[in-house]
Design an enzyme around this catalytic site. Sequence first.
Site, PDB file in Angstrom:
ATOM      1  N   HIS A 190      20.272 -35.565  61.602  1.00 10.22           N
ATOM      2  CA  HIS A 190      20.817 -36.828  62.122  1.00 10.22           C
ATOM      3  C   HIS A 190      22.323 -36.693  62.356  1.00 10.22           C
ATOM      4  CE1 HIS A 190      17.373 -39.439  61.954  1.00 10.22           C
ATOM      5  NE2 HIS A 190      17.220 -39.349  60.644  1.00 10.22           N
ATOM      6  N   HIS A 193      17.224 -32.636  56.814  1.00 10.17           N
ATOM      7  CA  HIS A 193      16.802 -33.784  57.627  1.00 10.17           C
ATOM      8  C   HIS A 193      18.006 -34.669  57.966  1.00 10.17           C
ATOM      9  CE1 HIS A 193      13.889 -37.057  58.771  1.00 10.17           C
ATOM     10  NE2 HIS A 193      14.955 -37.798  58.500  1.00 10.17           N
ATOM     11  N   GLU A 194      18.740 -35.076  56.936  1.00 12.35           N
ATOM     12  CA  GLU A 194      19.895 -35.949  57.180  1.00 12.35           C
ATOM     13  C   GLU A 194      20.987 -35.209  57.959  1.00 12.35           C
ATOM     14  OE1 GLU A 194      19.476 -38.978  56.797  1.00 12.35           O
ATOM     15  OE2 GLU A 194      17.685 -38.830  55.543  1.00 12.35           O
ATOM     16  N   HIS A 250      23.206 -34.948  65.467  1.00 10.30           N
ATOM     17  CA  HIS A 250      22.996 -35.843  66.611  1.00 10.30           C
ATOM     18  C   HIS A 250      24.249 -36.693  66.850  1.00 10.30           C
ATOM     19  CE1 HIS A 250      19.690 -38.497  68.707  1.00 10.30           C
ATOM     20  NE2 HIS A 250      20.491 -37.920  69.566  1.00 10.30           N
TER      21      HIS A 250
END
Length: 687
Positions: free
Chosen positions: A483, A479-480, A486
Amino acid sequence: MRLCENMKILTSTFNTKHNTAPFSQIKIADYQPAFIENIAKAKAEIDAITNNPEPPTFENTIVALDFSGEALDRLSSIFFNLNSAETNDEIQKIAQEVSPLLTAFGNDISLNTGLFKRVKAVHDQKEQLNLTPEQATLLDKKYKSFTRNGALLSEDKKTRLREIDTELAKLKLTYGENVLAETNNYQLHITNEEDLKGLPNDAKEMAQSLAKSKNVEGWIFTLDFPSYLPFVTYIDKRELRKVMAIAAGKKAFQNNEFDNQQIALNIAKLRYERANLLGYETHSHFVLEERMAQHPNKVKTFLNDLLAKAKPAAEREIAQLTAFAKSLDGIEKLEKWDGTYYSEKLKQKLFSLDDELLKPYFKLENVLNGAFKVAEKLFGITFREVFDIDKYHKEVQTFEVLDFENNLVAIFYSDFFPRKGKRNGAWMTSYKPQYIKDGINERPHVSIVCNFTPPIVTSEKSEAKPSLLTFNEVTTLFHEFGHALHGMLANTTYPSLSGTSVYWDFVELPSQIMENWCYEPEALALFAKHYETGEIIPQHFVEKIKESASFLEGMATLRQLSFGILDMAFHSNNPNEITNIKTFEKTAMEGTTLYPDVIENCMSVSFSHIFQGGYSSGYYSYKWAEVLDADAFAFFLEKGIFNSEVATKFKENVLSKGGTEMPMDLYKRFRGQEPKPEALLKRAGLI
């Protein structure tokens, strides 16, 4: 002399590899004078734009404004990231002192009449400027940064706005410091090994290691997640689970010096007053104007629709769990400290699967390399660990991220284990944004910070047992890392539109979609290997992971919805009517409650996402983004989870674009359609 030299490090371009932060050269005492000097520099840059004798243009006003204050931004990112990941009393004291200075400087910009006139002059001729979509977005964003922050207010209201912003900055810092202090101040010391029945050896060894480090016999457990979660999941002794669960739930709710009840209420009241000053009905109306959702009613409808679909499933699941607990241990009524324990027991019974069986296949280093391999197959980037980039703690790892032609894409930092100076949870952050200036594409410096179980040393002579992750921790890392992708793959011109600088209800799409690869056999084969034998995770385990993916999903959905509903209750209404924060919270979450209330506990006082972080009126975005990610991953499943065409579309239309265009336009360009909520409901087993 040394102080001056060190301060100079923080007020100029860094003379380091890739212009990375020179952590080891910085002294804590240098931060405050460096902030003062960098604020002065940034003010001079703003004055130059404001007093420019040339007529206002897009370049000399809007672009100049976006690139102003670069040294101040770099300093702020370093300092406040350390305040989250490696803080101490001295850093916290400086944070309290410099935050009002930064708030005042921000107000000086947004309330600068002369500067606003120049921005408005450019905005008024927007249609004649022939701007690109990115330029048009930047112009709108700059104009709104003034109108949404008081540029049109009378002088007396501007003064009040400054007071509110200064007070909010201080209150949010204090709120976070109190939560961290309460987390650090608690420990449960156990001396009777019988009390640890049910606890896996890894967790027991970690607790024993912690006790040894404190020169006491026995085992010590804390509220740090790697200590807390195994305790409430596996300890057979119900009374001890209750002690630990209540301790976690009453952080900052003990009427002591770290109590957050009045602080949380004051934050909500000041946000409401600020919104009213700016002409908005509530804080939510103000915030959501710049979100995909746009209005509180749309968020409430979204949350209530999901609640209606999830609640019947959640009620069936809690009934099933209650019956299971009764058959196993004669428990008549499930309490909050029973939920995780019996959920794990039921999962083991239904799927013959538990985290202790899986953990040997999820050695941290292998999982991180797995995330790297997934990114390589999807987006054509590689990660090379380097040892000549400075770091703020010895546990931090540093990587150069390269494309297939060996060009630098980004610098990546990872920081995985709990420490006294690190707040709980997991997050991605940035030390330097991506942007294009003077023809050079400046590459970003990105970090992920987590709190995983550290390697365990059982004695001085033995080798450390590696960090083995639960499956939930595996998905957290991915999940991190989503990010981080991104941020790392950003390719925009202007720093304020780069990377994760997107609408808050869009920012979770890249992170949440990455979790999906953790459930796919083709991806798991890349990294899920037994840390001792090297055996790839057995196929029947993979099948069980997929089968259990929607286990108790109704209850999990209700839990997430309860947080979003509480957030909206605080921020879409008049908080001046709240007389008791515990009573207010209980009423707000009533429709989502599955367990009896615990009188000693209150979530609002440690709900850092909304009272310290940036998620006020935005917690719903986790579920909102789940709709996006379920729909987006359905596209990958249709074409192949490593399909280069789909991955390229996602990279070029979502990851690289940052906040340069409206999120729905970017999503439709990737997907060819608007997202369908049915994809989420189907994945969650709710339809």
